[in-house]
Structure formats: C-alpha cells, structure tokens
Design a protein around this motif. Structure first.
Motif, PDB file in Angstrom:
ATOM      1  N   SER A  15       0.816  -1.131  -0.115  1.00 27.72           N
ATOM      2  CA  SER A  15       0.213  -0.023   0.095  1.00 27.72           C
ATOM      3  C   SER A  15       0.675   1.335  -0.103  1.00 27.72           C
ATOM      4  O   SER A  15       0.352   2.348  -0.378  1.00 27.72           O
ATOM      5  CB  SER A  15      -0.871   0.021   1.193  1.00 27.72           C
ATOM      6  OG  SER A  15      -0.090  -0.019   2.523  1.00 27.72           O
ATOM      7  N   GLU A  16       2.034   1.104   0.378  1.00 24.97           N
ATOM      8  CA  GLU A  16       2.783   2.370   0.538  1.00 24.97           C
ATOM      9  C   GLU A  16       3.821   2.472  -0.931  1.00 24.97           C
ATOM     10  O   GLU A  16       4.151   3.681  -1.304  1.00 24.97           O
ATOM     11  CB  GLU A  16       3.782   2.508   1.788  1.00 24.97           C
ATOM     12  CG  GLU A  16       2.934   2.185   2.910  1.00 24.97           C
ATOM     13  CD  GLU A  16       2.157   3.721   3.091  1.00 24.97           C
ATOM     14  OE1 GLU A  16       2.768   4.921   2.764  1.00 24.97           O
ATOM     15  OE2 GLU A  16       1.182   3.556   3.909  1.00 24.97           O
ATOM     16  N   ASN A  17       4.571   1.177  -0.930  1.00 32.54           N
ATOM     17  CA  ASN A  17       5.552   1.328  -2.175  1.00 32.54           C
ATOM     18  C   ASN A  17       5.740  -0.333  -2.635  1.00 32.54           C
ATOM     19  O   ASN A  17       5.179  -0.909  -2.018  1.00 32.54           O
ATOM     20  CB  ASN A  17       6.847   1.864  -1.760  1.00 32.54           C
ATOM     21  CG  ASN A  17       7.323   0.974  -0.496  1.00 32.54           C
ATOM     22  OD1 ASN A  17       7.648  -0.012  -0.432  1.00 32.54           O
ATOM     23  ND2 ASN A  17       7.690   1.885   0.529  1.00 32.54           N
ATOM     24  N   LEU A  18       6.418  -0.394  -3.404  1.00 37.82           N
ATOM     25  CA  LEU A  18       6.584  -1.910  -4.143  1.00 37.82           C
ATOM     26  C   LEU A  18       7.880  -2.464  -3.392  1.00 37.82           C
ATOM     27  O   LEU A  18       8.163  -3.443  -4.188  1.00 37.82           O
ATOM     28  CB  LEU A  18       6.954  -1.559  -5.667  1.00 37.82           C
ATOM     29  CG  LEU A  18       5.669  -0.982  -6.317  1.00 37.82           C
ATOM     30  CD1 LEU A  18       6.260  -1.074  -8.004  1.00 37.82           C
ATOM     31  CD2 LEU A  18       4.413  -1.600  -5.994  1.00 37.82           C
ATOM     32  N   CYS A  19       8.270  -2.156  -2.318  1.00 43.65           N
ATOM     33  CA  CYS A  19       9.530  -2.621  -1.809  1.00 43.65           C
ATOM     34  C   CYS A  19       9.204  -2.944  -0.276  1.00 43.65           C
ATOM     35  O   CYS A  19       9.945  -2.507   0.584  1.00 43.65           O
ATOM     36  CB  CYS A  19      10.648  -1.441  -1.834  1.00 43.65           C
ATOM     37  SG  CYS A  19      10.790  -0.631  -3.480  1.00 43.65           S
ATOM     38  N   TYR A  45      12.697  -9.033  -8.367  1.00 36.87           N
ATOM     39  CA  TYR A  45      13.478  -8.028  -7.217  1.00 36.87           C
ATOM     40  C   TYR A  45      14.854  -8.683  -7.676  1.00 36.87           C
ATOM     41  O   TYR A  45      15.160  -9.792  -7.641  1.00 36.87           O
ATOM     42  CB  TYR A  45      13.001  -8.059  -5.985  1.00 36.87           C
ATOM     43  CG  TYR A  45      11.702  -7.766  -5.813  1.00 36.87           C
ATOM     44  CD1 TYR A  45      11.658  -6.319  -5.151  1.00 36.87           C
ATOM     45  CD2 TYR A  45      10.604  -8.379  -5.674  1.00 36.87           C
ATOM     46  CE1 TYR A  45      10.420  -5.891  -4.882  1.00 36.87           C
ATOM     47  CE2 TYR A  45       9.468  -7.952  -5.340  1.00 36.87           C
ATOM     48  CZ  TYR A  45       9.222  -6.685  -5.027  1.00 36.87           C
ATOM     49  OH  TYR A  45       7.891  -5.958  -4.761  1.00 36.87           O
ATOM     50  N   GLY A  46      15.871  -7.826  -7.556  1.00 38.57           N
ATOM     51  CA  GLY A  46      17.329  -8.280  -7.390  1.00 38.57           C
ATOM     52  C   GLY A  46      17.751  -8.278  -8.773  1.00 38.57           C
ATOM     53  O   GLY A  46      18.554  -9.179  -8.891  1.00 38.57           O
ATOM     54  N   CYS A  47      17.225  -7.504  -9.689  1.00 34.63           N
ATOM     55  CA  CYS A  47      17.565  -7.794 -11.054  1.00 34.63           C
ATOM     56  C   CYS A  47      18.807  -6.835 -11.492  1.00 34.63           C
ATOM     57  O   CYS A  47      19.296  -5.999 -10.806  1.00 34.63           O
ATOM     58  CB  CYS A  47      16.444  -7.712 -11.924  1.00 34.63           C
ATOM     59  SG  CYS A  47      14.837  -8.284 -11.411  1.00 34.63           S
ATOM     60  N   PHE A  62      12.370  -0.157 -11.350  1.00 31.56           N
ATOM     61  CA  PHE A  62      11.843   0.538 -10.180  1.00 31.56           C
ATOM     62  C   PHE A  62      13.189   0.303  -9.214  1.00 31.56           C
ATOM     63  O   PHE A  62      13.781  -0.901  -9.305  1.00 31.56           O
ATOM     64  CB  PHE A  62      10.592   0.464  -9.597  1.00 31.56           C
ATOM     65  CG  PHE A  62      10.326  -1.055  -9.184  1.00 31.56           C
ATOM     66  CD1 PHE A  62       9.672  -1.786 -10.186  1.00 31.56           C
ATOM     67  CD2 PHE A  62      10.628  -1.671  -7.948  1.00 31.56           C
ATOM     68  CE1 PHE A  62       9.219  -3.088  -9.912  1.00 31.56           C
ATOM     69  CE2 PHE A  62      10.074  -2.921  -7.710  1.00 31.56           C
ATOM     70  CZ  PHE A  62       9.497  -3.767  -8.545  1.00 31.56           C
ATOM     71  N   ASP A  63      13.544   1.300  -8.206  1.00 31.49           N
ATOM     72  CA  ASP A  63      14.682   0.889  -7.451  1.00 31.49           C
ATOM     73  C   ASP A  63      14.102   0.811  -5.909  1.00 31.49           C
ATOM     74  O   ASP A  63      13.146   1.382  -5.525  1.00 31.49           O
ATOM     75  CB  ASP A  63      15.719   2.034  -7.431  1.00 31.49           C
ATOM     76  CG  ASP A  63      16.180   2.519  -8.732  1.00 31.49           C
ATOM     77  OD1 ASP A  63      16.532   1.262  -9.331  1.00 31.49           O
ATOM     78  OD2 ASP A  63      16.020   3.561  -9.135  1.00 31.49           O
ATOM     79  N   CYS A  64      14.485  -0.211  -5.194  1.00 30.67           N
ATOM     80  CA  CYS A  64      14.181  -0.457  -3.937  1.00 30.67           C
ATOM     81  C   CYS A  64      15.335  -0.305  -2.955  1.00 30.67           C
ATOM     82  O   CYS A  64      16.394  -0.842  -3.405  1.00 30.67           O
ATOM     83  CB  CYS A  64      13.653  -1.675  -3.638  1.00 30.67           C
ATOM     84  SG  CYS A  64      11.820  -1.798  -4.349  1.00 30.67           S
ATOM     85  N   THR A  65      15.118  -0.022  -1.734  1.00 26.62           N
ATOM     86  CA  THR A  65      16.243  -0.350  -0.794  1.00 26.62           C
ATOM     87  C   THR A  65      15.537  -1.039   0.131  1.00 26.62           C
ATOM     88  O   THR A  65      14.750  -0.799   1.170  1.00 26.62           O
ATOM     89  CB  THR A  65      16.553   0.898  -0.075  1.00 26.62           C
ATOM     90  OG1 THR A  65      17.255   1.840  -1.214  1.00 26.62           O
ATOM     91  CG2 THR A  65      17.663   0.839   0.995  1.00 26.62           C
ATOM     92  N   LYS A  67      20.299  -1.579  -1.948  1.00 25.94           N
ATOM     93  CA  LYS A  67      19.728  -1.196  -3.104  1.00 25.94           C
ATOM     94  C   LYS A  67      19.735  -2.370  -4.234  1.00 25.94           C
ATOM     95  O   LYS A  67      20.552  -2.759  -4.314  1.00 25.94           O
ATOM     96  CB  LYS A  67      20.500   0.008  -3.789  1.00 25.94           C
ATOM     97  CG  LYS A  67      20.066   1.527  -2.799  1.00 25.94           C
ATOM     98  CD  LYS A  67      20.823   2.575  -3.886  1.00 25.94           C
ATOM     99  CE  LYS A  67      19.705   3.263  -4.691  1.00 25.94           C
ATOM    100  NZ  LYS A  67      19.578   4.700  -4.541  1.00 25.94           N
ATOM    101  N   ILE A  68      18.243  -2.410  -4.525  1.00 26.23           N
ATOM    102  CA  ILE A  68      18.087  -3.590  -5.675  1.00 26.23           C
ATOM    103  C   ILE A  68      17.221  -2.913  -6.860  1.00 26.23           C
ATOM    104  O   ILE A  68      16.638  -1.939  -6.336  1.00 26.23           O
ATOM    105  CB  ILE A  68      17.533  -4.680  -5.079  1.00 26.23           C
ATOM    106  CG1 ILE A  68      16.200  -4.506  -4.231  1.00 26.23           C
ATOM    107  CG2 ILE A  68      18.530  -5.478  -3.870  1.00 26.23           C
ATOM    108  CD1 ILE A  68      15.264  -5.609  -4.204  1.00 26.23           C
TER     109      ILE A  68
END
Ligand SMILES: *[C@@H]1O[C@H](CO)[C@@H](O)[C@H](O)[C@H]1NC(C)=O
Ligand SMILES: *[C@@H]1O[C@H](CO)[C@@H](O)[C@H](O)[C@H]1NC(C)=O
Ligand SMILES: *[C@@H]1O[C@H](CO)[C@@H](O)[C@H](O)[C@H]1NC(C)=O
Ligand SMILES: *[C@@H]1O[C@H](CO)[C@@H](O)[C@H](O)[C@H]1NC(C)=O
Ligand SMILES: *[C@@H]1O[C@H](CO)[C@@H](O)[C@H](O)[C@H]1NC(C)=O
Length: 276
Positions: free
Chosen positions: A99-103, A132-134, A153-156, A161-162
């Motif tokens: 609901s907040e982000n994709l991470c 994830y982790g691509c 998209f970037d996630c931490t 950082k992935i």
C-alpha cells in the motif's frame, strides 16, 4: 481421607458430565455478536476474531482490526479487507504490504490455489509478477520496446539497493525471460483486469502501486448453504473445534451438527436439524 475437597470435585465432575448444555459458554449468544471495524460492520459467520470466538467461524477467516483497518491473513500474506459481501460470498481485498510502495521487507506471494484454501480469485483479477534483485537496464538489454514489462524501479530493502521490474505477461523461454531469470526473487500479486492495459502502456511502477491499492475480489466457500439454512431457522452458525464440522447453535443452547459421522440432532425448541 475422603475430604470435603474430593467430594466437591466429584460433584463438579458429575455436573459437567451430566449437564446437557454447555455450562461455561453459550455459543448461540457469543455467535450472535456481529463485529465491526472502521466503516465495515455487521461482520458474522464465517468470520471470527475481533469479538467473535473461533467456534463462530471457519478456518482461515480470522479477522483483525488495526487502526480501523480490517485485515485478514491468507497463506502468510496480509490483506486489507475493503468490503465483505455476504450475498455473493466475496471479499474485496488489497495487499497491506504494497500500500505504500513496491518494496516490502518480506517478499510474500499471494496464493489461493491450495487444495484446502476456502478462497478463490473470481476472474476479475490478473496476477502480476514483480521481480527483485535484477540487473539494471543497460543499452543492449533495452526492454522498452517489449510489451508486458515495466520500467525499472529501485528499492532499498534491508539497507541494500536493488532493481526491480513488474511483468504482466509470460516471458518463459524468451530473451526477456532469460534476463528476468537472473533476478534473485519474484512475487505474485493480483490486480484488477481493468488496470492491466494502463500498466502495460505506462510501464510505470507508480501505476502498479495504485492498482495494488484498488485491490481485487476473492470468492469464498465455507458451508454457506448450511449456514443459510441454519440462520433461516433462527440459529447461529459456527464450527465444532474438535470435529471441525459445521454446527448450528440454537437459542436454547442446543446444537445441530449435521454432516459429521455422529449426526447429533438436537432438541432445539425451534429448529429441526433436517435440512441443515
Ligand atoms: C470506508 O472508508 C474509506 C476511507 O476511510 C472509504 O474510501 C470507503 O469508501 C468507505 N467505505 C464505505 C462502504 O463507506
Ligand atoms: C530482509 O531481512 C529480513 C530479516 O532478516 C528477512 O526475513 C527478509 O527476507 C529480507 N528481505 C529480503 C528482500 O531479502
Ligand atoms: C512466488 O511464486 C513463484 C511462482 O511459483 C516462485 O517462483 C517465487 O519464488 C515465489 N516467491 C516467493 C517470495 O515465495
Ligand atoms: C531504450 O530504447 C528507447 C527506444 O528504442 C529509447 O528511447 C530509450 O532511450 C532507450 N533506453 C535506454 C536506457 O537505453
Ligand atoms: C421460532 O421460529 C419462528 C420463525 O422461524 C420465529 O418467528 C420465532 O421467534 C422462533 N421462536 C423462538 C423461541 O426462537
């Protein structure tokens, strides 16, 4: 030494054994309770939790209320319950962790296909897979001309950082498929069918966040016909926690337990167990 104490124990045991009705609980009354959370009210069978005991519901239908948000956990994934429709036996849910982000910290699939699951997707939703982790996109792997894969998209997550992508189509056995196979993780979440065209066109991770928030429908099955019959005869629906079987609780404290090996037909003043 035959004490007063052991005499008391014997009397209590006799009362418990001979008592035809539950001494300490009245399932009819406790299952008459309808729960509410936020702006969702009148929550009854097959749901339990909140102020309804487990014997008033069906396995898998435990609800909780967190800051006025109704929640249910299905196969380890937690969903916000946006609506409950008793007539069509459907739940409208969305993943709380998206609901907040994709991470999210914990990567968990939405799964409903297990043999014993009482929930099914009802055809108005499509599974989207997030990777994830691509590898980040570099010129030779430019994927923007390929339909069905998003912009990166970037996630931490866990201070790492992935890079991630979402896909709306099947890419097994293609160049894109091989590229995605090198990602370290993937997660499946359903989105409404109506959102898929704009996800494919826009390729925008923000759009997936919005689509995840809109949520999707789940159809449930939990002895609903029996429950309707029970309610129509004035009873309250529930479940025997020992046998696991459906039970219809009567206002005088008696119980109808149909469909089990031991068909207990009660002497409820107002309910005939036949037809439940
Ligand atoms: C419940 O509240 C949410 C926001 O708090 C709102 O979006 C939703 O439409 C409400 N649902 C009903 C049935 O009123
Ligand atoms: C982040 O750390 C938690 C706790 O160690 C772990 O359970 C989780 O799987 C990790 N998340 C990812 C995406 O690796
Ligand atoms: C989710 O399901 C897919 C397909 O079954 C699987 O490849 C993937 O590893 C699963 N992801 C997690 C986090 O369990
Ligand atoms: C990918 O290709 C598109 C069109 O072919 C181009 O506009 C875009 O700049 C390229 N992106 C990268 C990262 O090379
Ligand atoms: C018995 O059932 C009838 C109709 O089903 C209902 O109107 C009546 O209130 C019930 N009586 C009791 C004692 O529950």
């Amino acid at each position: 030494m035959p004490s007063k104490f052991s005499f008391t124990i014997i009397i209590i045991s006799l009362v418990l054994i001979l008592s035809p009705k539950p001494v300490f609980s009245n399932n009819y009354l406790s299952c008459s309770v309808r729960s509410s959370c936020g702006n969702i009210s009148d929550i009854g069978y097959p749901f339990w939790g909140l102020d309804r005991p487990e014997s008033c519901g069906y396995p898998g239908f435990k609800l909780s209320c967190s800051e006025s948000e109704l929640e249910i956990t299905i196969s380890s994934a937690t969903y916000r319950v946006l609506a409950i429709n008793k007539e069509s036996q459907t739940l409208h849910v969305s993943r709380t962790d998206y609901s907040e982000n994709l991470c999210p910290t914990h990567l968990i699939n939405s799964t409903f296909e297990s043999e014993t699951s009482p929930f099914r997707q009802n055809g108005d939703s499509q599974d989207i897979r997030l990777y994830y982790g691509c590898q980040p996109l570099t010129a030779p792997q430019n994927l923007t001309s390929i339909l069905g894969i998003s912009n990166q998209f970037d996630c931490t997550i866990n201070n790492t950082k992935i890079v991630g992508y979402y896909v709306t189509r099947e890419f097994a056995g293609t160049v894109t498929g091989n590229f995605l196979r090198s990602c370290s993780n993937s997660v499946i979440i359903p989105v409404p069918n109506s959102q898929v065209p704009s996800l494919e066109e826009g390729r925008d991770p923000d759009d997936l966040e919005e689509a995840a928030k809109i949520g999707f429908q789940l159809w449930w099955s939990a002895d609903d016909t029996r429950c309707n019959n029970c309610v129509n005869k004035g009873g309250q629906c529930g479940r025997n926690l020992v046998s696991g079987g459906f039970e219809c609780y009567c206002s005088d404290g008696d119980v109808c337990s149909p469909g089990t090996i031991f068909v207990v037909c009660c002497t409820c003043s107002n309910i005939s167990c036949s037809g439940i």
